[in-house]
Design a protein around this motif. Sequence first.
Motif, PDB file in Angstrom:
ATOM      1  N   ILE A  57      -7.922   6.263  -1.174  1.00  0.00           N
ATOM      2  CA  ILE A  57      -7.844   4.799  -1.212  1.00  0.00           C
ATOM      3  C   ILE A  57      -6.618   4.319  -0.443  1.00  0.00           C
ATOM      4  N   GLN A  58      -5.470   4.976  -0.677  1.00  0.00           N
ATOM      5  CA  GLN A  58      -4.258   4.580   0.038  1.00  0.00           C
ATOM      6  C   GLN A  58      -4.423   4.785   1.539  1.00  0.00           C
ATOM      7  N   MET A  59      -5.026   5.904   1.936  1.00  0.00           N
ATOM      8  CA  MET A  59      -5.273   6.184   3.355  1.00  0.00           C
ATOM      9  C   MET A  59      -6.095   5.065   3.985  1.00  0.00           C
ATOM     10  N   PHE A  60      -7.166   4.654   3.311  1.00  0.00           N
ATOM     11  CA  PHE A  60      -8.020   3.590   3.835  1.00  0.00           C
ATOM     12  C   PHE A  60      -7.240   2.283   3.962  1.00  0.00           C
ATOM     13  N   LEU A  61      -6.457   1.926   2.938  1.00  0.00           N
ATOM     14  CA  LEU A  61      -5.726   0.655   2.952  1.00  0.00           C
ATOM     15  C   LEU A  61      -4.671   0.628   4.057  1.00  0.00           C
ATOM     16  N   ILE A  62      -3.940   1.729   4.247  1.00  0.00           N
ATOM     17  CA  ILE A  62      -2.910   1.769   5.294  1.00  0.00           C
ATOM     18  C   ILE A  62      -3.544   1.587   6.669  1.00  0.00           C
ATOM     19  N   ALA A 113       0.821  -1.216   0.000  1.00  0.00           N
ATOM     20  CA  ALA A 113       0.000   0.000   0.000  1.00  0.00           C
ATOM     21  C   ALA A 113       0.854   1.264   0.000  1.00  0.00           C
ATOM     22  N   THR A 114       2.013   1.220   0.666  1.00  0.00           N
ATOM     23  CA  THR A 114       2.868   2.403   0.751  1.00  0.00           C
ATOM     24  C   THR A 114       3.957   2.435  -0.312  1.00  0.00           C
ATOM     25  N   LEU A 115       4.332   1.273  -0.856  1.00  0.00           N
ATOM     26  CA  LEU A 115       5.470   1.189  -1.772  1.00  0.00           C
ATOM     27  C   LEU A 115       5.384   2.135  -2.970  1.00  0.00           C
ATOM     28  N   PRO A 116       4.247   2.210  -3.704  1.00  0.00           N
ATOM     29  CA  PRO A 116       4.233   3.052  -4.923  1.00  0.00           C
ATOM     30  C   PRO A 116       4.574   4.511  -4.653  1.00  0.00           C
ATOM     31  N   CYS A 173      -0.448   8.740   2.311  1.00  0.00           N
ATOM     32  CA  CYS A 173      -1.622   9.471   2.821  1.00  0.00           C
ATOM     33  C   CYS A 173      -2.115   8.858   4.128  1.00  0.00           C
ATOM     34  N   LEU A 174      -2.300   9.694   5.133  1.00  0.00           N
ATOM     35  CA  LEU A 174      -2.860   9.289   6.418  1.00  0.00           C
ATOM     36  C   LEU A 174      -4.012  10.233   6.764  1.00  0.00           C
ATOM     37  N   ILE A 208     -15.466  -2.170   8.747  1.00  0.00           N
ATOM     38  CA  ILE A 208     -16.635  -1.456   9.286  1.00  0.00           C
ATOM     39  C   ILE A 208     -16.207  -0.188  10.019  1.00  0.00           C
ATOM     40  N   THR A 209     -15.122  -0.274  10.791  1.00  0.00           N
ATOM     41  CA  THR A 209     -14.675   0.872  11.581  1.00  0.00           C
ATOM     42  C   THR A 209     -14.109   1.975  10.710  1.00  0.00           C
ATOM     43  N   LEU A 210     -13.391   1.614   9.646  1.00  0.00           N
ATOM     44  CA  LEU A 210     -12.665   2.607   8.854  1.00  0.00           C
ATOM     45  C   LEU A 210     -13.399   3.039   7.587  1.00  0.00           C
ATOM     46  N   PHE A 211     -14.492   2.383   7.265  1.00  0.00           N
ATOM     47  CA  PHE A 211     -15.243   2.736   6.058  1.00  0.00           C
ATOM     48  C   PHE A 211     -15.645   4.209   6.018  1.00  0.00           C
ATOM     49  N   PRO A 212     -16.017   4.844   7.159  1.00  0.00           N
ATOM     50  CA  PRO A 212     -16.403   6.266   7.096  1.00  0.00           C
ATOM     51  C   PRO A 212     -15.255   7.229   6.827  1.00  0.00           C
ATOM     52  N   LEU A 213     -13.998   6.822   7.037  1.00  0.00           N
ATOM     53  CA  LEU A 213     -12.881   7.778   6.960  1.00  0.00           C
ATOM     54  C   LEU A 213     -12.788   8.515   5.620  1.00  0.00           C
ATOM     55  N   PRO A 214     -12.802   7.819   4.466  1.00  0.00           N
ATOM     56  CA  PRO A 214     -12.714   8.572   3.203  1.00  0.00           C
ATOM     57  C   PRO A 214     -13.851   9.581   3.027  1.00  0.00           C
ATOM     58  N   PHE A 215     -15.047   9.229   3.509  1.00  0.00           N
ATOM     59  CA  PHE A 215     -16.185  10.141   3.366  1.00  0.00           C
ATOM     60  C   PHE A 215     -16.077  11.321   4.327  1.00  0.00           C
ATOM     61  N   LEU A 216     -15.480  11.088   5.493  1.00  0.00           N
ATOM     62  CA  LEU A 216     -15.258  12.187   6.428  1.00  0.00           C
ATOM     63  C   LEU A 216     -14.252  13.193   5.863  1.00  0.00           C
ATOM     64  N   ILE A 217     -13.289  12.712   5.088  1.00  0.00           N
ATOM     65  CA  ILE A 217     -12.355  13.620   4.419  1.00  0.00           C
ATOM     66  C   ILE A 217     -13.020  14.295   3.230  1.00  0.00           C
ATOM     67  N   LYS A 218     -13.816  13.537   2.476  1.00  0.00           N
ATOM     68  CA  LYS A 218     -14.420  14.067   1.254  1.00  0.00           C
ATOM     69  C   LYS A 218     -15.441  15.166   1.531  1.00  0.00           C
TER      70      LYS A 218
END
Length: 313
Positions: free
Chosen positions: A99-104, A76-79, A179-180, A154-164
């Motif tokens: 996407i990277q933020m969510f995966l990390i 997830a971080t390599l690229p 990205c964090l 389930i816990t992290l699914f809201p994170l991208p939407f909270l940023i968006k």
Amino acid sequence: MGLFNVTHPAFFLLTGIPGLESSHSWLSGPLCVMYAVALAGNTVILQAVRVEPSLHEPMCYFLSMLSFSDVAISMATLPTVFRTFCLNARNIAFDACLIQMFLIHFFSMMESGILLVMSFNRYVAICDPLRYATVLTTEVIAATGLGAAARSFITLFPLPFLIKRLPICRSNVLSHSYCLHPDTMRLACADITINSIYGLFVLVSTFGMDLFFIFLSYVLILRSVMAIASREERLKALNTCVSHILAVLAFYVPMIGVSTVHCFGKHVPCYIHVLMSNVYLFVPPVLNPLIYTRTKEIQSRLLKLLHLGKTSI
């Protein structure tokens, strides 16, 4: 749709280590070595557990889950790390960053859950060995792995939407080479209270609770071991926990260090924050294969596989 009708940059600019830009080409070498060790070591463990029947036991299944999460977080971080340090290509698209933020965060939380399950494995093996085979069946092991993944999703699914939902108009420059959530939300020119509260809730309810129950399991293990009459047997029982304890320390000590610096190190140079975050993400995937391949069981079976591989060539 109106919820996300806010200003977003087309891309973010990633940062290697602030103040040390001239040294990025030198740092790229050690980083590549770390990635090579992490990916090769964890892949070898995954392959060994897959093909060696004698490794089809609970501890090795959990170890393979840990190795999978280490490989995933490294990939997830390599690229972006490679592009930032080796190619000086710092841009990442807004959606790709989310996407990277969510995966990390997903695989980091999954690793925490796996370490908790591994502590339960040690507890049952030492405190209730007669029921070990009946408690930790293949179905239970699979369920715990799926449970750790489901909890993370389930816990992290809201994170991208909270940023968006946040308008980002102050800057598009991030302070890491990946990205964090905490790094991204600070660029918003709006109230980030919801993001901060949810981030704290996630940290305490998952990582914090995992660490608490790991500590509790070892208190119970120590109590059980101290009841063993033979000193030799006590040491033998404790020795089976050494690898897991080292893996827990490799994961949680950098995390606690990063959290401490972020909370109380306001006057600490920016590059210290970034270096500690890099240690938190890069070091555990490197150390875990080294920690677990030092055990006699894994060592002997890996050597057996290597010997078979040479004889078949």
